[in-house]
Structures are given as C-alpha cells and as structure tokens.
Design an enzyme around this catalytic site. Sequence first.
Site, short mmCIF file in Angstrom:
data_model
loop_
_atom_site.label_atom_id
_atom_site.label_comp_id
_atom_site.label_asym_id
_atom_site.label_seq_id
_atom_site.Cartn_x
_atom_site.Cartn_y
_atom_site.Cartn_z
N CYS C 201 0.93 -1.20 0.20
CA CYS C 201 -0.01 0.17 -0.01
C CYS C 201 1.03 1.31 0.12
O CYS C 201 0.70 2.17 -0.81
CB CYS C 201 -0.83 0.10 1.08
SG CYS C 201 -1.69 -1.54 1.70
N HIS C 205 0.61 4.88 -1.93
CA HIS C 205 -0.10 5.87 -1.10
C HIS C 205 0.90 6.55 -0.17
O HIS C 205 0.55 7.64 0.44
CB HIS C 205 -1.35 5.17 -0.51
CG HIS C 205 -2.41 4.74 -1.11
ND1 HIS C 205 -3.02 5.56 -2.03
CD2 HIS C 205 -2.64 3.75 -1.68
CE1 HIS C 205 -3.88 4.85 -2.82
NE2 HIS C 205 -3.82 3.52 -2.50
N ARG C 244 -12.97 -1.22 -1.30
CA ARG C 244 -11.79 -0.48 -1.81
C ARG C 244 -10.60 -1.34 -1.49
O ARG C 244 -9.80 -1.43 -2.27
CB ARG C 244 -11.58 0.91 -1.15
CG ARG C 244 -10.73 1.70 -2.09
CD ARG C 244 -11.42 2.04 -3.39
NE ARG C 244 -10.60 2.72 -4.53
CZ ARG C 244 -9.89 1.71 -5.31
NH1 ARG C 244 -10.08 0.64 -5.34
NH2 ARG C 244 -9.18 2.56 -6.27
N CYS C 248 -8.14 -2.70 -4.30
CA CYS C 248 -6.71 -2.40 -4.25
C CYS C 248 -5.96 -3.68 -4.32
O CYS C 248 -4.77 -3.69 -5.30
CB CYS C 248 -6.24 -1.55 -3.23
SG CYS C 248 -6.62 0.27 -3.26
#
Lengths: 104, 159, 287, 106
Positions: C201, C205, C244, C248
């Site tokens: 992640c 991000h 979500r 992802c």
Amino acid sequence: MSSTIRVRAVASGGTTVVQALINHPMDSGFVKNSKGKLIPPHYIEVLTFEHAGKKVFTAFWGPAVSKDPYIKFTFKGGAKGDDLKISWVDNLGKHDSLTAKLVG
Amino acid sequence: MHAPTTTRRFTLSLLATSCLATTGLLAMPRAAFAFDAPGWPAAAFSKKTEADAIAALYGQKLTASDKIRLEAPDIAENGAVVPVSVSTTLPNVTRISLMASHNPFTLAADYVLPAGTEPAVACRLKMAKTSDVIAIVESNGKIYGARKSVKVTLGGCGG
Amino acid sequence: MFHSRLRAAALLAGMLGAMVLAQAPARAAPAPNPEADRLAFQAYFRKNYPAVKNSDWGNGPYALNAGMRKQWEAIMQFPPYEFALAAGEKEFNRKFANGRSYADCFPNKGIGIRQNYPYFDTKTGEVVTLGIAINRCRVANGEKPLGYKKGLLAAIETYMAHTSRGKPFDIKVPNDPRALAAYEAGKKFFYSRRGQLNFSCASCHVQKAGHRLRGDILAPALGIMAAFPIYRSKWGEMGTIQWRFVGCNKQVRSVPFKPQSKIYRDLEYFLSYMSNGVPITGPGARP
Amino acid sequence: MSSAAVRRGTLALTVAMMLAPAMAAAATKTDAEAAIAAARKAEAAAGVLQNQWLPTEAALKMAAKALAAGKYDAAVATAKRAHALAELSIQQAREQDKLWHNEVVR
C-alpha cells in the site's frame, strides 16, 4: 418508492438557480456486465422543467449523459414557495415527475 | 466541413464504433427498440459524426465564436463523469447542444431554452476517449460553436 | 539469467539471515509504539506536501492536484451520493420490529461518532469497524446482517459519516497486547509488498502520493480513510473502505480477503489511527 | 526486489518449467492430476501465509479445464506454471516478513 429526482431551486434577486440530480442508470448500450453480456441501452430522453405553467427548460438527453445525471440552469422570475414541476421519460417509456417548492 | 473529410471521419468513427459495440446492435435501426419520447431528436442522436449531427439538428454551417465559455477538464478524472459547463453572452439564445467528437454517437445532450431562461447550462457527460467537447449555441436562429479537447485515459493500474 | 540472480539473492539472504539470527533476538522488533509511528507518519506527509492544510488531507487526490480538484468541486455542487445519504438517513431512523432503532445501539444516538471508529473491543479482543457495529446492532435487534461492500450498509455509513463531517479522527489503541498486536498486523499489511506486481500500500499511497497512475492521482495515505464511504464513478454506487481494500489488492494481482476479515479490520485500524487529528470529510465522491 | 525482477523471474521460471515436458513422452492423465495436486498444495501453503496471487488461481483453473478436456500436456504445463507462481508468492511472503520494516515511515 421515493422520487428519483432530487432538486435544489433557489429563487433570489429575480432569478432562480435550479440544480437537479436524477437517480437513473443511463445505460449507453456499449457496456458489458460482469458476465460479458451487453447491458441494453436505458437512458432518459426528455427532461422538462415547468414553472407557473410555462416550460422553463427542456433537456434532450442521449446515452452519453452520465449515470445519476445532473443538470444546472437559471431562469428569470420565480419566487420563494412557487412550484417547479420536473418530469422525465426514458427510452423504455419509464417516467417520473416531482413538484418541488422554490426556496428563498 | 467539405465532403472528403466527412467520409474519412465517417469511416474512422465507424471503425471506432464497431470495435466498441457489437455490429448486431448497430445493424438494428435505432428507433426499432427505442420508445421515443415526444420531441426527442432521434435522428440527431443516431448520427455518428459531428457534421451529420449538426446537419440533422440545425441544418446550417457552424461558425466559431469566442463569446461562448466552454468549461471542461484538460484531463478527465473519469471518462464516465466529465463535468461540462457552457455559458455565453450571445443574445436570444434558444438552444445549446453538446457533442463529443469521438463518441459512438456524437450528440450527447441538447437543451431548449425558452425566452427568460439564461444562456448557461452545466451537466456531466460520458466520453469514450480523448476527443473534443463541442458546444453549439443557437442565437437569433444562427449557430455558433466552441470546442475544447479533453484527455480521457483509463484509471488506476488496472492490474 | 535474471532468475538465477534472484535465486542467488534469496540464497545469500538466507545465509545472511542465518548469521544474523545469532544476534537477532537483541535486535527483535521494538515494542509497538503507535503514537510515535503516527507522529513520524504525519511529519513525513507534512514535510513532503507542505501546501496541504490539515482539513484537506481527507480529500485525497484533490488535495494534491488542481485539475482533479476543479472537477471534484463541480461534482460536489450536487454529489451523486445524495441518494445514498437520503436512503441511509431513512434506514437509520427506521424502527426495528422490536421498536428499537440504530440510535439505541450507538453512543450519542449514533450522531457525530464516525470519527471514533474503528475501536478495539476489549471484551471480544478484536477491532470493531463501523460496518461490524452496524451489523451487530441489526442482529441484536432481530434484523438480518447486511453485505459489507455496498448497498444499504454503505448508505447507513454514508449518513453516519455525514453527521461527523469536520470532526477529527480520534482512534484509540489501548495498552492491551491484543490491541497492539492488531495495530501491528495492520501496519505490517500496509507496508508488505504483495501480489505479482509486488507493491505494498505504501508503494503507492506513501512513496508516490500525488503522482499519476494513468488517469488517476494517487491519494496520500494520511487521511485516506476520512472520506469513506465513497461514491466512485467507476462503481456507479456507494462503496465502503472494505470494498476498496478488495479492489486495491486485486489491482496488484493479489488474491483479496473477505470484507471485514480480521486482516482488513486491522489494516483499517492502523490507517485510521495514522489519521488521528485529520477531520472526517466523508461521504466522498471519487473517480 | 523490484516488481520487474519478480515478473522476469516468473517468466524465466515458467519457460524453464514448460520446456521440461516437451522432451518427455506425452503426459498422461495421472501426470496431469499429480501436477495439479502439487500446484494446489503450494497454493494452499501460500494461503497459510495469506499471500496468494491472482495469476496462480487463474493458472490452476486453466489447468483443471485442460485436464477435463483431456489435454494432458497443456494441463501439466499450466499446472507447473501455477506451481511456480505459488512458490514465488511464498518466497515473497517470507521475504516481506522481514523486509517490510524497511519501508516503514520513521
């Protein structure tokens, strides 16, 4: 069921700003569902707004208008508390309408 | 807008359309399965090029005008929801139409504005791919146009 | 050819690992310190993205890209989540068969509390997210549980988030080994590379926040939970954080886990704690 | 370990894997079933480490389909590819078990 039309119509200074959001899939007929089958076209064709018995706005829509379509326009006149009649009909003959009150 | 480019554009957009839609769908005449609401300009909405759509809707040539403010994003966040707004200082506007040049059917929306309604409208359109958004304004019976290019790409890393 | 280097590297790592193992216990992972993590995490974002105001972290890509923000502001004039908001409010005020309603299950009658979720339930020893709490309330009152991805549960979350707009995240990690373990599990998931594309992640991000991924701008991890639930144009409907996460994971070609599974709840717990102090901006509209 | 390395690693590994059966006699039903079973076991191990990949699942499905259709060579080849992918996902999980600390924002 509750109306498919949500509207905000604000009358001030001699003009009324109208915004409307309509709950509708607006399928274009080019999109496939998860099983790979084409979703048939299903979109609003005509949307009309009437104030004091007179048409103030007419929208002719096609498959290229987004899902849950939105429209904003302004017309001269209109006062707090007046009625604004909104109605739409789609290519399958389904329709809905709503009479909303102008707010100040 | 003379003939040769129209036929070339026509074949090009036909190619784009066929890769997008099954030919079966196109073979069926549009009106066959659609219940057409009164007043809905079916012919214009079935045209696949800018020239044909303008001809079907207005039947006159388009002249560019800088008195039309057409707002649309440079890069669309999502081709399915492209916020577009049009406003103009042209007088006695009775109609505003919006087109996307590379959509399977070019005409996206057509607005009729009776007297007393201001010449401005905002809505959200779908765009098949990077192309021009064209705003057409009918003022005193003549049509004027403005265009803006909008880049449309796939979103995310789509693994 | 390249693969042999890969295998050699793995071998080398193995041997090195063996040697280091002797002292490994001395360098055992330090005891989890969520607050220190949070301060470092937020300092990273505030240093690298100085222009972003605290209240804007919850607006994801729109805090870092002017072009995207302009489109978002046009859509926020009359956002498509209005239908879910109306449906959520109606459902929230509906009385169950036994006369009680959602308000009776939540502190402060369920109004303005979204910023405290998820919390660690010391009785059951697990992370409780808003979705879990809603379903617990329904089951306790004889209603059947709802799906965690979208639909009615997302609508209820939309209404509850809306009542919390502007209230800063206030997530607690009690000094309970089980809570700290859940927090660490979420942290590990966030920073572990996974899937055939081998991204974590954080790869997108944290390291690439504000950069473009084809048509999308990557949202910064700080405040990324604040906007949920969101109406994504791609989905064409309201969706929750858990949906979500599934999306992802799939995008990096990793097999996703079930919504509200322990691993996803711990991830939401960690990510929400990282955003303590950032105000709620949900419900949100995204591409 | 960059994603490109993993992808090239997968490719090289699968190419190596696919060459092997070409030399051997045509695979039989039992060869295919054995190859699929081995791949499933590896994928299950990846599941225990909570690190399965979507391409592995896709390859397993394709292998099963090839088996059902009686295309045993294809079934073995695809099963071996699935097995290789599963092994890579296990390796990734083990490495990340230690490497994730390096990416933590401090």
